[in-house]
Design a protein around this motif. Structure first.
Motif, PDB file in Angstrom:
ATOM      1  N   LEU A   7       0.824  -1.204   0.000  1.00  0.00           N
ATOM      2  CA  LEU A   7       0.000   0.000   0.000  1.00  0.00           C
ATOM      3  C   LEU A   7       0.861   1.258   0.000  1.00  0.00           C
ATOM      4  O   LEU A   7       0.557   2.232  -0.699  1.00  0.00           O
ATOM      5  CB  LEU A   7      -0.941  -0.002   1.202  1.00  0.00           C
ATOM      6  N   VAL A   8       1.956   1.250   0.754  1.00  0.00           N
ATOM      7  CA  VAL A   8       2.875   2.395   0.767  1.00  0.00           C
ATOM      8  C   VAL A   8       3.465   2.607  -0.620  1.00  0.00           C
ATOM      9  O   VAL A   8       3.556   3.739  -1.116  1.00  0.00           O
ATOM     10  CB  VAL A   8       3.991   2.179   1.811  1.00  0.00           C
ATOM     11  N   GLN A  11       0.830   4.169  -2.890  1.00  0.00           N
ATOM     12  CA  GLN A  11       0.628   5.591  -2.600  1.00  0.00           C
ATOM     13  C   GLN A  11       1.763   6.443  -3.146  1.00  0.00           C
ATOM     14  O   GLN A  11       1.548   7.573  -3.594  1.00  0.00           O
ATOM     15  CB  GLN A  11       0.469   5.792  -1.092  1.00  0.00           C
ATOM     16  N   ARG A  15      -1.551   9.199  -7.494  1.00  0.00           N
ATOM     17  CA  ARG A  15      -2.313  10.256  -6.838  1.00  0.00           C
ATOM     18  C   ARG A  15      -3.695   9.726  -6.479  1.00  0.00           C
ATOM     19  O   ARG A  15      -4.217   8.822  -7.148  1.00  0.00           O
ATOM     20  CB  ARG A  15      -2.449  11.455  -7.766  1.00  0.00           C
ATOM     21  N   PRO A  16      -4.318  10.273  -5.427  1.00  0.00           N
ATOM     22  CA  PRO A  16      -5.660   9.812  -5.063  1.00  0.00           C
ATOM     23  C   PRO A  16      -6.649   9.976  -6.222  1.00  0.00           C
ATOM     24  O   PRO A  16      -6.581  10.948  -6.978  1.00  0.00           O
ATOM     25  CB  PRO A  16      -6.042  10.714  -3.883  1.00  0.00           C
ATOM     26  N   ALA A 184      -6.043  -2.119  -1.932  1.00  0.00           N
ATOM     27  CA  ALA A 184      -6.163  -0.785  -1.344  1.00  0.00           C
ATOM     28  C   ALA A 184      -7.491  -0.627  -0.623  1.00  0.00           C
ATOM     29  O   ALA A 184      -7.565  -0.036   0.465  1.00  0.00           O
ATOM     30  CB  ALA A 184      -6.014   0.278  -2.434  1.00  0.00           C
ATOM     31  N   ARG A 204      -9.742   7.870  -2.093  1.00  0.00           N
ATOM     32  CA  ARG A 204      -8.355   7.850  -1.607  1.00  0.00           C
ATOM     33  C   ARG A 204      -7.495   6.803  -2.290  1.00  0.00           C
ATOM     34  O   ARG A 204      -6.286   6.745  -2.060  1.00  0.00           O
ATOM     35  CB  ARG A 204      -8.337   7.604  -0.093  1.00  0.00           C
ATOM     36  N   PRO A 206      -4.984   5.225  -4.537  1.00  0.00           N
ATOM     37  CA  PRO A 206      -3.960   5.834  -5.401  1.00  0.00           C
ATOM     38  C   PRO A 206      -4.030   5.285  -6.822  1.00  0.00           C
ATOM     39  O   PRO A 206      -4.118   4.070  -7.019  1.00  0.00           O
ATOM     40  CB  PRO A 206      -2.647   5.447  -4.713  1.00  0.00           C
ATOM     41  N   TYR A 322       2.534   0.369 -10.507  1.00  0.00           N
ATOM     42  CA  TYR A 322       2.720   0.744  -9.105  1.00  0.00           C
ATOM     43  C   TYR A 322       4.147   0.489  -8.608  1.00  0.00           C
ATOM     44  O   TYR A 322       4.475   0.841  -7.479  1.00  0.00           O
ATOM     45  CB  TYR A 322       1.749  -0.032  -8.216  1.00  0.00           C
TER      46      TYR A 322
END
Length: 333
Positions: A7-8, A11, A15-16, A184, A204, A206, A322
């Motif tokens: 997840l980090v 992000q 972008r959201p 996510a 939210r 990403p 990602y």
């Protein structure tokens, strides 16, 4: 690589969603739609009597109508504009009787919800609400779900209770339906086995940066998956309708087993028909039905395999966007 680390990484790579398309929206609420939903049979009766009402009976997608990659709306929303019921010589207290004369099928449908207090007000006219966003296709999803369910609506289709939406995009649909997209969601909003998919939470998620070629590749994959899914669903519905038409009594429904006919061999199919409808396939038709069933099962399996391959490719491409190794997400569903 655990889910928190993934997840980090997600992000950091994007972008959201809300930054790209604005805050996701909820569908038209239950209060506005509760008394104004009609099924297809009622819609057809209304339009047959009063053809000019056709544009005011809009197909609507609710949360229960959304499946992975496709929607199956079964209701229409009556969206009569303010003032439709009034006439030059119709007083406020006469609008209910005037509706009965103008369109009896609609009046009959609304009658159970009418009371003496409400009959002086044209409550069946839709409240002021901006429906222009629905002129174009939307990405929709249920407000809560145990599984991943995003899909595209058809242009003009409304979004109703229990559903949320954003502007349509094959690229965004692919990201949301990817394995990492679901990771996510589960990381941010799981309550027991159910994931909360409220607009603020989905906003939210990403969304990764992508080149024009990378976006085009994902869009092509998503279009193929959508096409395969629609073809598979059409095959399932067509064969099920044939079973009911040929072997069921008037008004019969297929039941759970026959709705999944592709999971049955021919002997099990005959048993399911007998259990549901009280009779076997006539002997003179069995060979024909066995061949048709076998052919449909093969076609269904081929579509499933093709879709699974396309989904695996989509997951791998999304992972690379990602910056996550595809092998690192195989354990996350």
């Amino acid at each position: 690589m655990n889910s928190d680390n993934i997840l980090v990484a997600m992000q950091a790579a994007g972008r959201p969603l809300s930054d790209l398309v604005g805050v996701p929206q909820r569908g038209i609420g239950r209060l506005a739609t509760a008394r104004l939903l009609v099924d297809k049979a009622t819609r057809d009766q209304i339009v047959l009597f009063e053809p000019t009402l056709a544009p005011f009976l809009r197909r609507i997608v609710r949360g229960v109508d959304i499946h992975p990659w496709y929607c199956e709306p079964s209701r229409y929303l009556v969206v009569l504009p303010s003032g439709w019921s009034a006439g030059a010589d119709v007083r406020a207290e006469q609008v209910w009787e005037h509706l009965a004369q103008r369109c009896p099928p609609l009046h009959r449908h609304l009658a159970p919800a009418a009371t003496r207090k409400t009959c002086d007000v044209a409550w069946w006219e839709f409240p002021d609400c901006d429906l222009t966003p629905f002129a174009q296709a939307r990405i929709v999803w249920p407000a809560a779900s145990m599984t991943q369910r995003y899909a595209l609506t058809d242009p003009g289709c409304l979004v109703g209770p229990g559903a949320c939406h954003i502007p349509a995009s094959l690229f965004l649909l692919g990201v949301l339906m990817s394995r990492l997209g679901w990771l996510a969601v589960t990381a941010m909003g799981r309550v027991g086995q159910v994931c909360r998919l409220a607009p603020e939470q989905i906003g939210r998620i990403p969304i990764p940066e992508a080149t024009e070629n990378e976006r085009a590749a994902i869009e092509a994959l998503v279009q193929r998956i959508v096409d395969l899914t629609r073809e598979q669903v059409a095959l399932e519905r067509q064969f099920t309708r044939r079973l009911v038409r040929d072997f069921g009594p008037p008004g019969a429904t297929p039941g759970a087993r026959l709705e999944r006919w592709w999971e049955l061999d021919f002997a099990a199919l005959r048993q399911a028909i007998a259990a549901r409808f009280g009779g076997d396939i006539p002997a003179r038709f069995r060979e024909q039905w066995q061949a048709q069933h076998a052919d449909a099962v093969v076609r269904h399996a081929a579509l499933s395999d093709a879709r699974a391959l396309a989904e695996a490719t989509l997951n791998a491409r999304a992972a690379l966007l990602y910056g996550v190794e595809p092998q690192g997400i195989t354990t996350f569903q």
